[in-house]
Scaffold this motif. Structure first.
Motif, mmCIF file in Angstrom:
data_model
loop_
_atom_site.group_PDB
_atom_site.id
_atom_site.type_symbol
_atom_site.label_atom_id
_atom_site.label_comp_id
_atom_site.label_asym_id
_atom_site.label_seq_id
_atom_site.Cartn_x
_atom_site.Cartn_y
_atom_site.Cartn_z
ATOM 1 N N LEU A 3 0.788 -1.257 -0.004
ATOM 2 C CA LEU A 3 0.031 0.056 -0.054
ATOM 3 C C LEU A 3 0.819 1.307 -0.077
ATOM 4 O O LEU A 3 0.551 2.343 -0.355
ATOM 5 C CB LEU A 3 -0.922 -0.040 1.286
ATOM 6 C CG LEU A 3 -2.141 -1.030 1.000
ATOM 7 C CD1 LEU A 3 -2.666 -0.887 2.417
ATOM 8 C CD2 LEU A 3 -2.908 -0.513 0.191
ATOM 9 N N VAL A 4 2.090 1.087 0.637
ATOM 10 C CA VAL A 4 2.723 2.506 0.809
ATOM 11 C C VAL A 4 4.072 2.259 -0.285
ATOM 12 O O VAL A 4 4.910 1.448 -0.066
ATOM 13 C CB VAL A 4 3.338 2.738 2.117
ATOM 14 C CG1 VAL A 4 4.223 3.784 2.148
ATOM 15 C CG2 VAL A 4 2.146 2.827 2.824
ATOM 16 N N MET A 5 4.200 3.101 -1.142
ATOM 17 C CA MET A 5 5.289 3.332 -2.099
ATOM 18 C C MET A 5 6.183 4.640 -1.438
ATOM 19 O O MET A 5 5.616 5.514 -1.564
ATOM 20 C CB MET A 5 5.063 3.383 -3.431
ATOM 21 C CG MET A 5 4.251 2.224 -3.935
ATOM 22 S SD MET A 5 5.194 0.836 -4.288
ATOM 23 C CE MET A 5 3.906 -0.322 -5.125
ATOM 24 N N ALA A 11 10.608 16.806 2.269
ATOM 25 C CA ALA A 11 9.589 17.111 1.249
ATOM 26 C C ALA A 11 8.825 15.741 1.214
ATOM 27 O O ALA A 11 7.385 15.991 0.807
ATOM 28 C CB ALA A 11 10.290 17.119 -0.007
ATOM 29 N N ASN A 12 8.911 14.446 1.668
ATOM 30 C CA ASN A 12 8.005 13.253 1.316
ATOM 31 C C ASN A 12 7.768 12.789 2.687
ATOM 32 O O ASN A 12 8.629 11.836 3.113
ATOM 33 C CB ASN A 12 8.974 12.420 0.345
ATOM 34 C CG ASN A 12 8.013 11.114 -0.016
ATOM 35 O OD1 ASN A 12 6.790 11.358 0.315
ATOM 36 N ND2 ASN A 12 8.555 10.296 -0.704
ATOM 37 N N LEU A 13 6.606 13.041 3.322
ATOM 38 C CA LEU A 13 6.370 12.669 4.432
ATOM 39 C C LEU A 13 6.100 10.838 4.447
ATOM 40 O O LEU A 13 6.148 10.305 5.594
ATOM 41 C CB LEU A 13 5.001 13.176 5.098
ATOM 42 C CG LEU A 13 5.381 14.634 5.582
ATOM 43 C CD1 LEU A 13 4.181 15.499 5.651
ATOM 44 C CD2 LEU A 13 6.122 14.567 6.870
ATOM 45 N N ALA A 14 5.742 10.366 3.342
ATOM 46 C CA ALA A 14 5.798 8.869 3.384
ATOM 47 C C ALA A 14 6.838 8.203 3.813
ATOM 48 O O ALA A 14 6.879 7.183 4.214
ATOM 49 C CB ALA A 14 5.249 8.497 1.800
ATOM 50 N N TYR A 53 -0.288 15.545 6.672
ATOM 51 C CA TYR A 53 -0.283 14.278 5.956
ATOM 52 C C TYR A 53 -0.997 13.586 6.810
ATOM 53 O O TYR A 53 -0.774 13.171 8.048
ATOM 54 C CB TYR A 53 1.079 13.704 5.818
ATOM 55 C CG TYR A 53 1.420 12.289 5.140
ATOM 56 C CD1 TYR A 53 1.449 12.176 3.612
ATOM 57 C CD2 TYR A 53 1.152 11.232 5.925
ATOM 58 C CE1 TYR A 53 1.767 11.062 3.363
ATOM 59 C CE2 TYR A 53 1.319 10.009 5.259
ATOM 60 C CZ TYR A 53 1.831 9.675 3.872
ATOM 61 O OH TYR A 53 1.932 8.640 3.349
ATOM 62 N N VAL A 54 -2.011 12.833 6.288
ATOM 63 C CA VAL A 54 -2.963 11.797 7.156
ATOM 64 C C VAL A 54 -3.265 10.573 6.154
ATOM 65 O O VAL A 54 -3.657 10.757 5.073
ATOM 66 C CB VAL A 54 -4.398 12.567 7.246
ATOM 67 C CG1 VAL A 54 -5.165 11.568 8.061
ATOM 68 C CG2 VAL A 54 -4.109 13.725 8.148
ATOM 69 N N TYR A 55 -2.762 9.637 7.002
ATOM 70 C CA TYR A 55 -3.032 8.043 6.272
ATOM 71 C C TYR A 55 -4.082 7.200 6.952
ATOM 72 O O TYR A 55 -3.676 7.213 8.216
ATOM 73 C CB TYR A 55 -1.605 7.706 6.184
ATOM 74 C CG TYR A 55 -1.749 6.277 5.568
ATOM 75 C CD1 TYR A 55 -1.358 5.875 4.209
ATOM 76 C CD2 TYR A 55 -1.886 5.055 6.413
ATOM 77 C CE1 TYR A 55 -1.326 4.502 3.809
ATOM 78 C CE2 TYR A 55 -1.711 3.641 5.847
ATOM 79 C CZ TYR A 55 -1.492 3.272 4.632
ATOM 80 O OH TYR A 55 -1.640 2.167 4.308
ATOM 81 N N VAL A 56 -4.924 6.866 6.276
ATOM 82 C CA VAL A 56 -5.972 5.898 7.107
ATOM 83 C C VAL A 56 -5.950 4.549 6.295
ATOM 84 O O VAL A 56 -5.958 4.415 5.057
ATOM 85 C CB VAL A 56 -7.125 6.494 7.017
ATOM 86 C CG1 VAL A 56 -8.279 5.640 7.939
ATOM 87 C CG2 VAL A 56 -7.308 8.101 7.498
ATOM 88 N N ALA A 57 -5.772 3.441 7.114
ATOM 89 C CA ALA A 57 -5.684 2.043 6.582
ATOM 90 C C ALA A 57 -6.962 1.468 7.444
ATOM 91 O O ALA A 57 -7.378 1.723 8.465
ATOM 92 C CB ALA A 57 -4.505 1.492 7.355
#
Length: 517
Positions: free
Chosen positions: A32-34, A106-109, A142-146
């Motif tokens: 799911l996360v690249m 710059a890339n919170l992922a 940045y908000v990520y929801v699984a």
């Protein structure tokens, strides 16, 4: 993060080593996360130093009608250059608070396993659960929801008005000067990932109504399972929101200790007919018109500044030490990933963790592996401490003795949360376990290449803030521990309160220093 595509068989063998005790066959899609950069970065041991509705039509009736906007509590400092001013007036006390970490990237992922995490919902056939990760940079939130979801449904040609009639997430933000609503629906194919505009919408509160707005924001959707819009069981999906601060009228990131209000709504669709399913809400009692029911988004990690005190004295609290009872239990899949349980009817309500001599804390970015996820709960009574003192500092000590698949594991940032609600060791489950009130600390736990000699390796977590609050309120210290891990094989194994007396030193221990005011 991109839409899931089928993996060639050779890659499946390489990438998916961890067994999932699924019932029947299962289709795998890309993780799911690249992200770019080193897949196994050396962690910074102190990642963020602590200075000490438009109405929803038809199938999903909205139990939380949405009139009126409003404001928000509590400062903590952190060194930030030239931040924007804090827009907040006098604070409102919130029941749920998340302290979002700042990252100069710059890339919170790339900081995925260091994001603050919290959770809501339940795992059932027609009820969904969500892990929420959050952080911010100089330019964006940045908000990520699984989402753990049995059936995945979306509309290939949605309208703005019917986005929440399908699997969708809505993020609400109150910055103190305006209320914003960001809606994002699940989608499938690469062309849909490249053009998410039809699957998302922004609104701004005007008085007691929501008006469509062209507020720029970005979303990414992904999923894991057998297929969308069908009657086969899947595992779940994920949604990422990237909200530029400039879209919210800010010229730079919010100042440290800025307080916004936040809420989330998770809509679910499980069949072609759109059988009504009540949405899951965070916070669970959220009403838009009542600021006290919102969650608090605090920019920066928490700190604890002890009051002036003299004659500090150290107290050690541990199960069976001086007659103390310290209940603890893990919920979730444990080291066996929920083996033998039906994931949609039994996993979320399973007990059985009580009485075990050890526990596992585990998470990862691949939503397909959620049956392996595990959280830990522990309660320390504080009534044996002398009254009338002040907390100088406090730490939780857990003894770490092993981890999942050491040759592939990487360090984990395990987070500590304060919990308000009492619970019972024999009946605690993933579904009935209390929500996190606030993330109060974290510590990196490295990989052990082989099982440690007993009692294990002590790992320390600063819990001064949580202990001070519980001590002042005259309540037990109730904590939960979980991680925002990214990698496979992330599980870390610790000694529990229920280990035998031969290993009593390994039991979870609270060390508190009290001083005279």
């Amino acid at each position: 993060m991109r839409s899931m595509r089928l993996l060639p068989l050779a890659l499946l063998v390489l990438l998916f080593v961890l067994p999932l005790y699924a019932n029947g066959s299962y289709v795998y899609y890309f993780p799911l996360v690249m992200r770019s950069g080193d897949p196994n970065p050396e962690p910074n041991p102190e990642p963020n130093p602590e200075p000490n509705p438009e109405p929803n039509p038809e199938p999903n009736p909205d139990p939380n009608p949405e009139p009126n906007p409003n404001p928000n509590p509590n400062p903590d400092p952190n060194p930030n250059p030239d931040p924007s001013p804090n827009p907040n007036p006098e604070p409102i006390i919130q029941s749920y608070r998340v302290n979002a970490p700042y990252f100069a990237t710059a890339n919170l992922a790339d900081k995925f396993p260091e994001l603050a995490i919290f959770w809501f919902g339940q795992v059932e056939r027609s009820r969904n659960y969500a892990d929420v990760r959050i952080g911010y940079s100089d330019t964006q939130l940045y908000v990520y929801v699984a989402v753990f979801d049995r059936r995945l449904w979306y509309k290939a040609t949605p309208t703005r008005e019917d986005l929440t009639n399908w699997d969708a997430l809505t993020l609400y933000l109150d910055t103190g000067s305006a209320q914003h609503r960001f809606v994002s629906q699940l989608s499938d194919h690469e062309e849909e990932v490249a053009n998410r505009v039809p699957y998302q919408a922004a609104y701004r509160a005007e008085g007691s109504t929501w008006q469509a707005a062209n507020t720029p924001f970005t979303t990414f959707a992904a999923w894991r399972g057998e297929g969308l819009n069908d009657e086969r069981d899947d595992r779940g999906w994920a949604m990422t929101f990237e909200i530029p601060f400039s879209s919210l009228g800010l010229s730079q990131r919010p100042a440290d200790a800025t307080r916004w209000l936040m809420a989330l709504r998770l809509d679910d669709r499980d069949d072609s007919a759109g059988t009504a399913i009540a949405p899951q809400i965070w916070p669970p009692e959220w009403q838009q018109a009542d600021p006290a029911t919102w969650g608090l988004l605090h920019f920066g990690l928490p700190s604890y500044a002890p009051p002036a005190a003299s004659n500090p004295q150290t107290f050690m609290l541990r199960h069976r030490l001086n007659g103390l009872t310290v209940p603890d239990v893990a919920v979730g899949g444990g080291a066996v990933c929920g083996e033998g349980l039906d994931f949609w009817t039994e996993w979320g309500s399973a007990t059985g963790g009580a009485g075990g001599g050890d526990f596992n804390i585990q998470n990862q970015s691949d939503i397909a592996d959620w049956p392996c996820f595990s959280k830990y709960y522990v309660t320390f009574p504080l009534n044996s401490l002398p009254a009338g003192r002040v907390v100088v500092d406090a730490k939780l000590v857990l003894h770490h003795f092993g981890n999942s698949q050491p040759e592939d594991a990487i360090p984990s940032l395990i987070q500590v949360f304060s919990v308000d609600d009492a619970w019972q060791e024999q009946t605690l489950t993933w579904n009935n376990a209390p929500l996190a009130r606030e993330n109060v600390g974290a510590a990196w736990v490295p990989v052990l290449q082989q099982t440690a000699a007993w009692p294990g390796i002590p790992r320390e977590f600063n819990v001064s803030r949580a202990v001070a609050a519980a001590y002042a309120a005259g309540t037990p210290l109730r904590l939960a521990l979980y991680s925002a891990d990214d990698a496979y094989h992330s599980g870390k194994h610790f000694v529990s309160s229920d280990t035998g007396d031969w290993n009593e030193v390994g039991r979870p221990t609270l060390v508190v220093r009290l001083g005279t005011p």
